[in-house]
Design an enzyme around this catalytic site. Structure first.
Site, mmCIF file in Angstrom:
data_model
loop_
_atom_site.group_PDB
_atom_site.id
_atom_site.type_symbol
_atom_site.label_atom_id
_atom_site.label_comp_id
_atom_site.label_asym_id
_atom_site.label_seq_id
_atom_site.Cartn_x
_atom_site.Cartn_y
_atom_site.Cartn_z
ATOM 1 N N HIS B 55 -82.992 -86.627 29.505
ATOM 2 C CA HIS B 55 -82.470 -87.436 28.653
ATOM 3 C C HIS B 55 -81.495 -88.606 28.573
ATOM 4 C CE1 HIS B 55 -80.602 -87.176 23.919
ATOM 5 N NE2 HIS B 55 -79.855 -87.858 24.865
ATOM 6 N N HIS B 101 -82.350 -87.669 17.549
ATOM 7 C CA HIS B 101 -81.557 -86.259 17.390
ATOM 8 C C HIS B 101 -82.106 -84.889 16.776
ATOM 9 C CE1 HIS B 101 -77.223 -85.164 17.847
ATOM 10 N NE2 HIS B 101 -77.396 -85.869 18.787
#
Lengths: 238, 748
Positions: B55, B101
Site C-alpha cells: 500500500h 478504501h
C-alpha cells in the site's frame, strides 16, 4: 442595508449565502464569527446551513450556546431580522426563537433534491416579494428536516399565519410525495409571532441564479432587501 | 530538543514469528538487517512493515507505473505528491486524486467509506487547494448477494455522512454490481480542489532545525496496521479485522480544513502532509525523503486520546483528521494561534534534521533510528512474474450465432433499464449533498459533472469511469476503453481533458495472471492517454482484492478532469425539445462481447470487449467538442452500457424535467440485438435544431467522424423502427425506481 452571515464551527453553506448576497444580489455582507459579539450595524442576520459542531448531538443543540447567539436572541427580541436556513432553522428552534422542532427525516435518510414550495403568507419581510400562493423551486438537503409541533403550537401557528412556506407538488398541492421529509402539514418554513424571525429547510442561496437551475430563491432575499429599504432598519419591531 | 517524562518503553524481542506476523518475508527481513547493519527493534520492525507494505511502497507496481505518460502542457504536479495538479488559467489550478478504501469498506461499510472520503479530502487540501467536488466509483457484489444491500446502504450513508457534514458536494460517480465483487467491494473516492497557483503546498521537510508540528485530532489506537491490512488478501478471518478500521469525524476535519487553508494564506509553512495510511510514520518519512532531510520526533508530545499508548502504537496509528507540518522556525506560536481559533491541537513534536535519518524518541529515549532512504528509495521493488492465463482464449471465444435472439426487443430494453447497473442511481445520489458551495451546474446523472469556477466564466468537468468486465476479457483493450470513455464523457458536456487520476484495483500481485492483467491494463491506459493527450497526474494501486483465492475482475478506475472555457456553453445528455434532430456521431458495429446485455439476458461474460480505433475516438470527441463550442448541440450523451437503445432511452427519460419521446429509424444490416444493445465504442448521441444540421455535418466531415441521422425528438413514445416501440413513461417507470423497488422488496 447590511447582512451578517454567522460562521459556526461546522457551517457549510455560509460561503454560499455570502456569495449569493454579495455577487448575485450585490449586497453589503460580512461573516460573523461565532465567538464574537453581534455587531450593531447589522440589519439582517443569517444563520446558514451546515453541521454546526458536527451536529453529533441534536441538530443545532450546541450552536444555540455559541457566544454570538446571546446577541442574536437580543437582536431578534428588538425586532431585528433573522433568517435561518436549514441548520440555521434548527438552531433557531433550539434557541426558542421559533416554535416547533426539526426531527429525523421520515425516510431516515439524508435527502438532497429539488422541491416546490408554495408561499402561504406574504405579509412578512421574508416573503413580501412573492405572490400569495406562488410556487418556488428550491433544493432541500438535510437529514433532519421533519418539522414537528404539538397540536396547541400548530393551532397557534395557523391562527397567527406563521406557516410561510409548504412543500407542494408541481401543481401546488401539498401531497405526501411532495413532502421530502415527512414534515407535519408539509411545513417547510415558519416565522415567529412578531414575523421578524424566519426559518426554512430549503436553500434559497443555492437557487438564486439561472445557471444553477432556479432563480426563485432570490425572492426571499429580495423581500428582506425591500423591507429594509422601505421601512428602514429594525422596522419590524412588533 | 526538550524532553518530556514518559514511561520508559521496553521493546519486545523480535522473533521470526513476529516478523512474519508483520507481513514481511524472510528476504525482506534480511534486507532490513543489511540496510540497518543490525537487527531492527520492535518499533523499527513496525515502521518497516508499514513503509514496505504494498500500500505504501508500490513495490509490485512501481516498475509498471513508470510507463504511464505523466507530462503535459497543463501539468504542474505529476505523481509522487499528495495529489496531482493542473493549470486551469487565471492564476488558478486544479488539484485532484482518487484513492481506494476497499478493504475497510468491506469490513465496516459506513466508517470505511466515510474515512475514504476524509482521506482523499485531506490529500487535496494539504496541497493548498479548497476541495470543491467529490465523486466516487463504487462496485458491489451481485444485487442478489445477501451482503450487498447492507454494504450498499452503509457505503452510501458513509460517503454522504462525511461529505455532507464537511460541506464538499458529492457531484457524481458510478455504481456497479457484479458477482465478481461479492466478497471484495470497491470504494474509490475522488476529490477535486482549486488552489491559487502561487500558493501550492507540498509534503516536504526542509531546513534543519525547523519545527515539525502535529495538528488536528488526537491519536488513538484505531487503524493500527491498516496499510498492512490493505496489502493482504481476504479470508474468513477478515471480520476480525474490524478494529483496524478507523472512525471518521467530519466535523474535526472541517475545522482542520478551514484552519489549514487559513494558515496557508500566511508565509509560515515549509511543507505539510496528511497523516493517511501508516499515519505519523509515513507522513514524516515521506516529507523527509522529499526534502532530502531527516526528521526527529518526540512521541510523548503527540496528543493522545487513550492512555498507555506505546511508541509503536503512536507511530502506526491511523487515527483520522491529523496533519503533519513543518513550520518556519520562530513561527510556531503564530501557527498555534490559528489552530486554537478553530479549537484544534497544534503541538511541536519534533524537528527537521540534517542526517537523513528518521528518529523517534519516547520520553527522551531513542526508540527508532532508520535512514530515510531505507524506508523509501531502498524499499524493495519487485519485478513479479506475469503470465497470460491459459483460460483467456476460451474466455474470449464468443460465437455470436450461438447467442439466441430475443423475441421481444422492447421487453429486453425495459429489462436493461430496470437492471441495477443501468437503472437510475437517484436513490444513491439523493443521499449526497451535491449542491453545497453553489457551484454545481450539472450534478449526478449527467455524463460528467460540471462545476463552475466563481469569479470566472470557466467550469471544470469531472467524471469517474471503469469497466472491470472489459478488462477481464482483454485487459489491454480494457485499459484503453477506460481512458477513452472517460474522455468521451467530458466531451459530452463540452470539456477538454486536462489530466486524470487512477485507482488500479486488482487481485494479488503474487499471482502471475494478476500481474499480467496489471501490466496489460497499464499498457492500454498508456496508449489511450497518449492518443487522447491526457496525462496521468496522480493515482493509487490497490492489490490483494481477492477472497479465498479468487481475485476480482481487474478494475482500473479513472477520474478525469476537463475544462470548459465558457460554462454557459455546457451541454446535458437529455433531449430538449420536440422537432430537434437526433444524430449519432460514430459508427455501430456488430459486437456483443462483454456487454451488459450479454450478461443480463444471456448470463454470459465472454468474447472480446468492443473494438476501438483511437483515431476514430478522437474524431468523434473532437466533433462533439467543436459543435458544443460553436453552440449548436442541444444535447450529447455517450453510448455505453446497454448500447444505443439504452442511450436513446436515457436521452428521453433521464432529465430533471418531463420526458420526451423520439422517433428513430435504424435499418443497419446486422443482428437487431447488437444494433440496439451492443456497446460499440466512440459513439455519441447528439441532438440539434434542424437548421444546424449542416454545420454539424461540416464539423464531423472535417474531423473525419462518421455521422448518421437517427430521427427526431417528439411524441409520447420511444419508437425505434422497425424494432421496438414503447411509451416513454413506461421506460421511465422501469428505470427511475428500480433500485428502490428492489431495496424495498427486501424490507417487506
Amino acid at each position: 442595508m447590511r447582512w451578517g452571515v454567522i460562521v459556526f464551527p461546522g457551517s457549510c453553506d455560509d460561503q454560499d449565502v455570502y456569495d449569493c448576497l454579495k455577487h448575485v444580489l450585490k449586497q453589503k455582507v460580512e461573516f460573523l464569527w461565532h465567538k464574537d459579539r453581534l455587531g450593531r450595524d447589522i440589519d439582517c442576520v443569517v444563520l446558514p446551513g451546515g453541521f454546526s459542531y458536527g451536529d453529533y448531538l441534536r441538530c443545532g443543540a450546541m450552536a444555540r450556546f455559541s457566544p454570538i447567539m446571546q446577541g442574536v436572541v437580543e437582536f431578534a427580541r428588538n425586532g431585528g431580522l433573522v433568517l435561518g436556513i436549514c441548520n440555521g432553522f434548527q438552531i433557531l428552534c433550539e434557541a426558542g426563537l421559533l416554535p416547533g422542532a426539526l426531527t429525523r427525516n421520515a425516510s431516515l435518510q439524508f435527502v438532497c433534491r429539488q422541491v416546490h414550495l408554495r408561499v402561504e403568507e406574504i405579509d412578512t419581510p421574508f416573503t413580501s416579494a412573492a405572490k400569495k400562493g406562488q410556487l418556488l423551486k428550491l433544493p432541500v438537503k438535510h437529514g433532519e428536516g421533519c418539522y414537528y409541533a404539538d397540536p396547541a403550537t400548530l393551532e397557534r401557528l395557523q391562527k397567527n399565519r406563521q406557516i410561510l412556506v409548504r412543500y407542494v407538488d408541481g401543481k401546488g398541492r401539498p401531497t405526501a410525495a411532495a413532502n421530502p421529509n415527512g414534515s407535519l402539514e408539509n411545513i417547510a418554513g415558519v416565522c415567529n409571532e412578531a414575523r421578524n424571525v424566519f426559518g426554512l429547510m430549503p436553500h434559497p442561496e443555492d437557487a438564486s441564479e439561472k445557471l444553477l437551475g432556479s432563480e426563485d430563491g432570490a425572492k426571499i432575499f429580495s423581500s428582506v432587501i425591500a423591507a429594509c429599504g422601505t421601512r428602514g432598519k429594525r422596522a419590524w419591531v412588533a | 530538543m526538550g524532553r518530556v517524562a514518559a514511561k520508559p518503553f521496553s521493546q519486545p524481542a523480535v522473533t521470526l514469528a513476529l516478523i512474519a506476523a508483520h507481513g514481511l518475508t524472510e528476504e525482506e527481513h534480511r534486507k532490513i538487517v543489511h540496510l540497518l547493519g543490525r537487527e531492527p527493534n520492535y518499533t523499527e520492525l513496525g515502521v518497516f512493515s508499514v513503509m514496505w507494505s504494498e500500500h505504501c511502497s508500490y513495490k509490485s507496481s512501481r516498475v509498471h507505473l513508470k510507463l504511464l505518460p505523466t507530462e503535459g502542457k497543463a501539468v504542474i504536479q505529476g505523481p509522487g505528491e499528495n495529489a496531482g495538479i493542473v493549470d486551469i488559467g487565471d492564476g488558478l489550478c486544479a488539484a485532484f486524486k482518487m484513492e481506494s478504501h476497499n478493504h475497510p469498506s468491506f469490513i465496516e461499510p459506513y466508517q470505511g467509506a466515510a474515512t475514504g472520503v476524509g482521506g482523499i479530502l485531506r490529500d487535496i487540501f494539504t496541497m493548498g487547494a479548497r476541495p470543491i467536488a467529490s465523486l466516487n466509483s463504487l462496485r458491489f457484489g451481485s444485487f442478489d448477494h445477501p451482503r450487498t444491500r447492507y454494504l450498499l446502504g452503509g457505503v452510501v450513508a458513509g460517503i454522504g455522512g462525511y461529505g455532507n457534514c464537511i460541506g464538499v458536494p458529492t457531484v457524481g460517480g458510478e455504481v456497479f454490481f457484479d458477482e465478481s465483487y461479492n466478497a471484495n467491494i470497491l470504494v474509490n473516492a475522488f476529490t477535486l480542489g482549486i488552489a491559487e497557483k502561487r500558493r501550492i503546498f507540498k509534503g516536504t521537510a526542509k531546513g534543519a532545525g525547523n519545527p515539525v508540528m502535529y495538528v488536528g485530532a488526537k491519536t488513538g489506537r484505531d487503524g493500527i496496521h491498516g496499510a498492512t491490512m490493505a496489502s493482504e488478501a481476504f479470508s474468513e478471518e477478515s471480520e476480525k479485522r474490524r478494529p483496524t478500521v478507523q472512525v471518521g469525524d467530519p466535523f474535526t476535519e472541517k475545522l482542520l480544513l478551514e484552519a489549514c487553508l487559513e494558515l496557508m494564506k500566511k508565509n509560515w509553512l515549509v511543507g505539510i502532509q496528511d497523516m493517511g495510511a501508516a499515519g505519523l510514520t509515513s507522513s514524516s518519512v515521506e516529507m523527509a525523503a522529499r526534502g532530502g532531510a531527516g526528521i526527529e520526533l518526540e512521541l510523548s508530545r503527540v496528543p493522545l486520546r487513550e492512555t498507555g499508548m506505546t511508541p509503536y502504537e503512536i507511530l502506526l496509528s491511523e487515527s483520522q483528521e491529523r496533519m503533519l507540518l513543518v513550520a518556519k522556525k520562530g513561527q510556531e506560536n503564530q501557527v498555534k494561534k490559528i489552530f486554537e481559533r478553530w479549537d484544534l491541537d497544534a503541538v511541536v513534536v519534533g524537528k527537521v534534521t540534517k542526517d537523513r535519518t528518521f528518529r523517534a524518541f519516547f520520553g527522551g529515549a531513542e526508540v527508532a533510528a532508520i535512514p530515510v532512504a531505507a524506508l523509501t528509495s531502498e524499499a524493495p521493488v519487485y519485478h513479479r512474474p506475469a503470465e497470460r492465463p491459459a483460460t483467456q482464449d476460451e474466455l474470449q471465444r464468443l460465437e455470436l450465432e450461438k447467442v439466441p435472439q430475443p423475441e421481444d426487443l422492447g421487453v429486453v430494453l425495459k429489462q436493461l433499464l430496470d437492471s441495477p447497473n443501468i437503472a437510475s442511481k437517484e436513490w444513491v445520489f439523493r443521499q449526497y449533498d451535491h449542491l453545497v458551495r453553489s457551484n454545481t451546474v450539472v450534478g449526478p446523472g449527467g455524463d460528467a459533472a460540471v462545476i463552475r469556477i466563481k469569479g470566472s466564466h470557466k467550469a471544470l468537468a469531472v467524471t469517474v469511469d471503469g469497466n472491470g468486465r472489459y478488462c477481464f476479457l482483454d485487459p489491454y483493450v480494457g485499459g484503453i476503453l477506460t481512458v477513452a470513455e472517460s474522455a468521451r464523457n467530458l466531451a459530452c458536456v463540452g470539456a477538454r481533458p486536462l489530466g486524470l487520476t487512477d485507482c488500479l484495483n486488482f487481485g494479488s500481485p503474487e499471482r502471475p495472471e494478476v500481474m499480467w492483467q496489471f501490466s496489460q491494463v497499464i499498457q492500454g491506459m498508456r496508449d489511450g492517454c497518449a492518443a487522447l493527450g491526457v496525462p496521468v497526474v496522480s493515482g493509487n494501486v490497490s492489490f490483494y482484492n481477492e477472497t479465498d483465492g479468487v481475485p476480482i475482475y481487474p478494475t482500473p478506475t479513472v477520474g478525469m478532469v476537463g475544462l470548459l472555457s465558457k460554462v454557459q456553453r455546457h451541454v446535458t445528455p437529455w433531449f430538449k425539445s420536440a422537432g430537434d434532430l437526433i444524430v449519432l456521431l460514430g459508427r455501430t458495429r456488430e459486437e456483443l462481447g462483454g456487454s451488459e446485455y450479454l450478461k443480463l439476458v444471456h448470463g454470459s461474460v465472454k468474447g472480446t470487449p468492443p473494438w476501438i480505433d483511437l483515431r476514430l475516438e478522437r474524431a468523434v470527441q473532437e466533433s462533439c467538442l467543436k459543435a458544443i463550442e460553436k453552440g449548436i448541440l442541444r444535447s450529447a450523451h455517450d453510448v455505453s452500457d446497454g448500447g444505443l437503445a439504452v442511450a436513446l432511452a436515457e436521452c428521453c427519460i433521464g432529465g430533471p424535467e418531463k420526458s420526451l419521446g423520439a422517433r428513430i429509424e435504424l435499418r443497419e444490416m446486422m443482428r437487431p440485438d447488437a444494433l440496439l444493445f451492443g456497446e460499440s465504442q466512440s459513439r455519441i448521441v447528439v441532438s440539434v435544431k434542424e437548421k444546424d444540421l449542416g454545420r454539424l455535418r461540416d464539423i464531423a466531415a472535417k474531423e473525419g467522424a462518421p455521422l448518421q441521422i437517427l430521427g427526431e425528438v417528439g411524441g409520447p413514445r420511444l419508437a425505434i423502427q422497425p424494432l421496438l416501440q414503447l411509451p416513454v413513461e413506461e421506460l421511465r417507470a422501469a428505470w427511475a425506481g428500480a433500485l428502490e423497488r428492489r431495496l424495498r422488496r427486501d424490507e417487506g
